[in-house]
Enzyme design. Structure first.
Site, PDB file in Angstrom:
ATOM      1  N   VAL A 445      26.416  32.370  40.820  1.00 22.91           N
ATOM      2  CA  VAL A 445      27.251  31.304  40.630  1.00 22.91           C
ATOM      3  C   VAL A 445      26.564  30.246  39.889  1.00 22.91           C
ATOM      4  O   VAL A 445      26.905  29.738  39.007  1.00 22.91           O
ATOM      5  CB  VAL A 445      27.806  30.866  42.125  1.00 22.91           C
ATOM      6  CG1 VAL A 445      28.266  29.372  42.087  1.00 22.91           C
ATOM      7  CG2 VAL A 445      28.768  31.845  42.543  1.00 22.91           C
ATOM      8  N   PHE A 473      30.849  28.516  50.148  1.00 17.10           N
ATOM      9  CA  PHE A 473      29.420  27.914  49.843  1.00 17.10           C
ATOM     10  C   PHE A 473      29.165  28.147  48.223  1.00 17.10           C
ATOM     11  O   PHE A 473      29.347  27.288  47.619  1.00 17.10           O
ATOM     12  CB  PHE A 473      28.359  28.994  50.468  1.00 17.10           C
ATOM     13  CG  PHE A 473      26.893  28.463  49.983  1.00 17.10           C
ATOM     14  CD1 PHE A 473      26.613  27.519  50.017  1.00 17.10           C
ATOM     15  CD2 PHE A 473      26.139  29.652  49.069  1.00 17.10           C
ATOM     16  CE1 PHE A 473      25.315  27.174  49.716  1.00 17.10           C
ATOM     17  CE2 PHE A 473      24.963  29.169  48.658  1.00 17.10           C
ATOM     18  CZ  PHE A 473      24.383  27.992  48.889  1.00 17.10           C
ATOM     19  N   GLU A 474      29.761  29.397  47.681  1.00 16.20           N
ATOM     20  CA  GLU A 474      29.676  29.748  46.179  1.00 16.20           C
ATOM     21  C   GLU A 474      30.654  28.291  45.635  1.00 16.20           C
ATOM     22  O   GLU A 474      30.337  27.710  44.728  1.00 16.20           O
ATOM     23  CB  GLU A 474      30.139  31.021  45.916  1.00 16.20           C
ATOM     24  CG  GLU A 474      30.758  31.224  44.650  1.00 16.20           C
ATOM     25  CD  GLU A 474      31.811  32.562  44.266  1.00 16.20           C
ATOM     26  OE1 GLU A 474      32.401  32.376  43.200  1.00 16.20           O
ATOM     27  OE2 GLU A 474      31.728  33.112  45.405  1.00 16.20           O
ATOM     28  N   GLN A 475      31.626  28.234  46.206  1.00 15.73           N
ATOM     29  CA  GLN A 475      32.861  27.461  45.407  1.00 15.73           C
ATOM     30  C   GLN A 475      32.426  26.241  45.651  1.00 15.73           C
ATOM     31  O   GLN A 475      32.335  25.240  44.647  1.00 15.73           O
ATOM     32  CB  GLN A 475      34.170  27.549  46.353  1.00 15.73           C
ATOM     33  CG  GLN A 475      34.754  28.883  46.484  1.00 15.73           C
ATOM     34  CD  GLN A 475      34.745  29.583  45.237  1.00 15.73           C
ATOM     35  OE1 GLN A 475      34.746  29.067  44.012  1.00 15.73           O
ATOM     36  NE2 GLN A 475      35.287  30.841  45.053  1.00 15.73           N
TER      37      GLN A 475
END
Ligand SMILES: *[C@@H]1O[C@H](CO)[C@@H](O)[C@H](O)[C@H]1NC(C)=O
Ligand SMILES: *[C@@H]1O[C@H](CO)[C@@H](O)[C@H](O)[C@H]1NC(C)=O
Ligand SMILES: *[C@@H]1O[C@H](CO)[C@@H](O)[C@H](O)[C@H]1NC(C)=O
Ligand SMILES: *[C@@H]1O[C@H](CO)[C@@H](O)[C@H](O)[C@H]1NC(C)=O
Ligand SMILES: *[C@@H]1O[C@H](CO)[C@@H](O)[C@H](O)[C@H]1NC(C)=O
Ligand SMILES: *[C@@H]1O[C@H](CO)[C@@H](O)[C@H](O)[C@H]1NC(C)=O
Ligand SMILES: *[C@@H]1O[C@H](CO)[C@@H](O)[C@H](O)[C@H]1NC(C)=O
Ligand SMILES: *[C@@H]1O[C@H](CO)[C@@H](O)[C@H](O)[C@H]1NC(C)=O
Ligand SMILES: *[C@@H]1O[C@H](CO)[C@@H](O)[C@H](O)[C@H]1NC(C)=O
Length: 570
Positions: A445, A473-475
């Site tokens: 990411v 988390f990634e977003q």
């Protein structure tokens, strides 16, 4: 009386001729002495202008009735006596009328002159004899003084008490318009009704006897016609605007009241207008218009049949050659100034309209315009290397517990690549499709987002903030990058109508508020896959311009429709 006669004879004896007949004869005095019957009358010895005589100090005066050798006595108690240069009748009688001779002499010089004395009676039933009255006059509306004449020899002006009669009726001189002071009767605010015969009367005392002294004034009241000197009322050095070739009437007016002669005329360049340019210029005769208040308005025209350029320099002047207040006033002919104001307003209004229309047009067709511009030859996108690999990073919910998830997958994995990648030539990073196996999600990411120009967020089937994205988390990192570091723009795509954003993360709300959303209204039919539908145009508008096409590995046939389709809409 005999002694006086004797002394004259003695003096005359000294003279060459030795008699009164040898005295210089100065004739008859023109000024008669009028004395009312029964009143005291003093007759001055008339002066002989042929002789240079200064006062009575150096002379002796001898009076006698014409044709009589008897001299008038200087005996003060006599009814008629000589007092210095004067002969006094106290009182005069009718029979005293006639010529009297006054002889003026000293040891070396002698002259004689006749004077006529007229003793008169009053007219029948009146207190005066009108033909013996004095003429005086005054003006209406002013305060005027009627003066009781020739009494200063008889009484002291400062102490005299005068009685005034008008047409023989006693005037009330206390607290009225009439005031008697000295020899004068002041009449305030004179009216025509004050005209008449005024008789002034005072008492003269001599030798214990009282006599009347009176004079009558025929008082005339002049009602003068109100006069106003002529003044030019127009022009007053004005100017008028006339186009070349037009005709014009210059008018000059002067107002006046009661003036007989008001010469009013036009001059052009200091010459009579009549002589100026007879083919074009004509002046009329002045004419009077009488206004309601009696003011006369004299008007004279100067008519120009065709205004020429030279008239703008000519000096047109109206001249009033009145003797009282002469005047000259100019009237300038000017070329009409162009109407700047109207033009300016029109320009401003047009400009404003153009701007408004342009703004509205841009608002409505913003997307089309930008898309058209991007592919037009005018647009030379700098394909400067920005170090990015992907045009967009596609983020979408991966939750499987919503009924619409099938559509999300279809949209993300089929529709998006079909249109943006195949037809438009963009390069997308779709998580779950493009990452290499084995890589740590956070690394992917972080790295991929930094290599992307846009962040596409697909919103579908969101119930709460918690099930927004599986890989929260990634977003969140991506969102963080997108928003806070503001490295790239986010594109929100609603796959289904989301009425309520309250459950959305703050970052999504922020993007929506800042950049709005693009809503997918289509189904998954073929027509929804055409890049020139409104939905795709909106997406493409938010996407960066397509990079250098030649570097793309895509088939040119597929790219061209995408770019050319944008033009049709404009
Ligand atoms: C004055 O008297 C003389 C002599 O009597 C006479 O000739 C003369 O006309 C008289 N003058 C006047 C003006 O009466
Ligand atoms: C008489 O009067 C004349 C003229 O005024 C004057 O010249 C002359 O001196 C006088 N004579 C005497 C003696 O006063
Ligand atoms: C006037 O007359 C008197 C006498 O009659 C004489 O004494 C006197 O000098 C005269 N006056 C003049 C100025 O001649
Ligand atoms: C008025 O005076 C004139 C002289 O001025 C005289 O001739 C006339 O007779 C007088 N009138 C009367 C009525 O006495
Ligand atoms: C003068 O008299 C006239 C007429 O009687 C009157 O109208 C006017 O007011 C008077 N003016 C003064 C100043 O008394
Ligand atoms: C003065 O009286 C005479 C005669 O009595 C008359 O004709 C005249 O008009 C009077 N004057 C004025 C100013 O009224
Ligand atoms: C003087 O005049 C008044 C009025 O005018 C009159 O009554 C009086 O008798 C006169 N007196 C004499 C002495 O003539
Ligand atoms: C117009 O011009 C003339 C000449 O210069 C001058 O005498 C006159 O006073 C002027 N009139 C006005 C109303 O200014
Ligand atoms: C000048 O023009 C006025 C009005 O335009 C007109 O009344 C007048 O008669 C003309 N005068 C002459 C002399 O033409």
């Amino acid at each position: 009386m005999t002694s006086a006669l004797f002394s004259i004879c003695a003096i005359f004896a000294c003279l060459a001729s030795g008699s009164a007949e040898d005295c210089l004869d100065c004739g008859v005095e023109y000024d008669r002495s009028y004395i009312p019957d029964g009143q005291p009358g003093f007759v001055n010895c008339p002066l002989c202008y042929k002789l240079d005589i200064d006062g009575d100090v150096h002379y002796n005066f001898t009076w006698s009735k014409n044709g009589s050798t008897a001299h008038v006595t200087s005996e003060r108690h006599a009814r008629i006596y000589v007092d210095g240069s004067k002969m006094k009748f106290i009182p005069a009688r009718l029979e005293d009328s006639g010529y009297y001779q006054c002889v003026v002499w000293n040891s070396t010089k002698c002259f004689k002159k006749l004077v006529e004395v007229k003793v008169f009676q009053n007219d029948d039933g009146l207190c005066y004899n009108w033909s013996s009255s004095f003429r005086q006059r005054g003006h209406v509306k002013s305060d005027e003084k009627v003066v009781c004449p020739v009494l200063s020899n008889y009484v002291d002006e400062n102490r005299v008490q005068m009685r005034w009669y008008k047409e023989c009726k006693l005037l009330n001189t206390i607290s009225s318009r009439f005031q008697a002071v000295g020899f004068e009767l002041t009449i305030q605010n004179m009216t025509k009704g004050d005209e008449g015969n005024y008789t002034c009367e005072t008492t003269y005392e001599y030798d214990g006897k009282l006599y009347n002294l009176s004079r009558t004034i025929d008082w005339n009241v002049i009602v003068s016609k109100e006069k106003k000197p002529a003044v030019i009322t127009y022009p007053r050095n004005n100017s008028i605007e006339v186009e070349i070739g037009f005709q014009v009437s210059l008018v000059c007016s002067a107002s006046h009241k009661g003036e007989e002669d008001v010469p009013l005329f036009w001059i052009v360049n200091d010459m009579y207008a009549d002589n100026y340019d007879t083919s074009r210029v004509v002046t009329g005769l002045p004419f009077d218009t009488i206004l309601e208040d009696g003011t006369a308005l004299k008007t004279v025209y100067l008519n120009i049949s065709e205004v020429k350029k030279e008239d703008y320099e000519n000096k047109f002047a109206c001249v009033l050659q009145s003797t009282t207040v002469p005047a000259i006033e100019f009237l300038f002919i000017k070329h009409p100034a162009p109407n700047f104001q109207g033009g300016l307003i029109a320009i401003f209004v047009t400009l404003a309209l153009v701007i408004i229309i342009a703004v509205l047009t841009y608002k409505v067709f913003k997307v089309d315009i930008v898309l058209w511009h991007r592919q037009s030859c005018l647009y030379h996108h700098s394909s400067k290397e920005d170090g990015k690999i992907y045009d967009a990073y596609v983020m979408f919910p991966k939750s499987r517990n919503t009924k619409s998830i099938y559509s999300v997958d279809t949209f993300v994995l089929k529709v998006l690549p079909e249109v943006l990648e195949k037809q438009c030539g963009y390069k997308l990073f779709i998580f779950g499709r493009d990452e290499l196996p084995g890589e740590a999600i956070a690394d992917v990411v972080d790295k991929t987002i930094s290599e992307s120009r846009r962040l596409i967020i697909i919103l579908a089937g969101i119930k709460s903030s918690n099930d927004f994205f599986e890989d929260a988390f990634e977003q969140q990192i991506a969102l963080y990058d997108s928003l806070i570091s503001n490295k790239f723009k986010a594109i929100l795509i609603e796959l289904e109508k989301i009425a309520d954003y309250t459950n959305m993360p703050e970052s999504i709300k922020y993007i929506k508020q800042k950049q709005g959303v693009v809503r997918w209204k289509g189904n998954f039919t073929d027509s929804s896959l055409l890049p020139n539908t409104r939905f795709w145009k909106n997406v493409r508008y938010r996407m960066p311009p397509v990079r250098d096409l030649s570097s793309q590995t895509l088939h040119s046939k597929l790219i061209l429709p995408c770019e050319s389709l944008g033009i049709k809409v404009a």
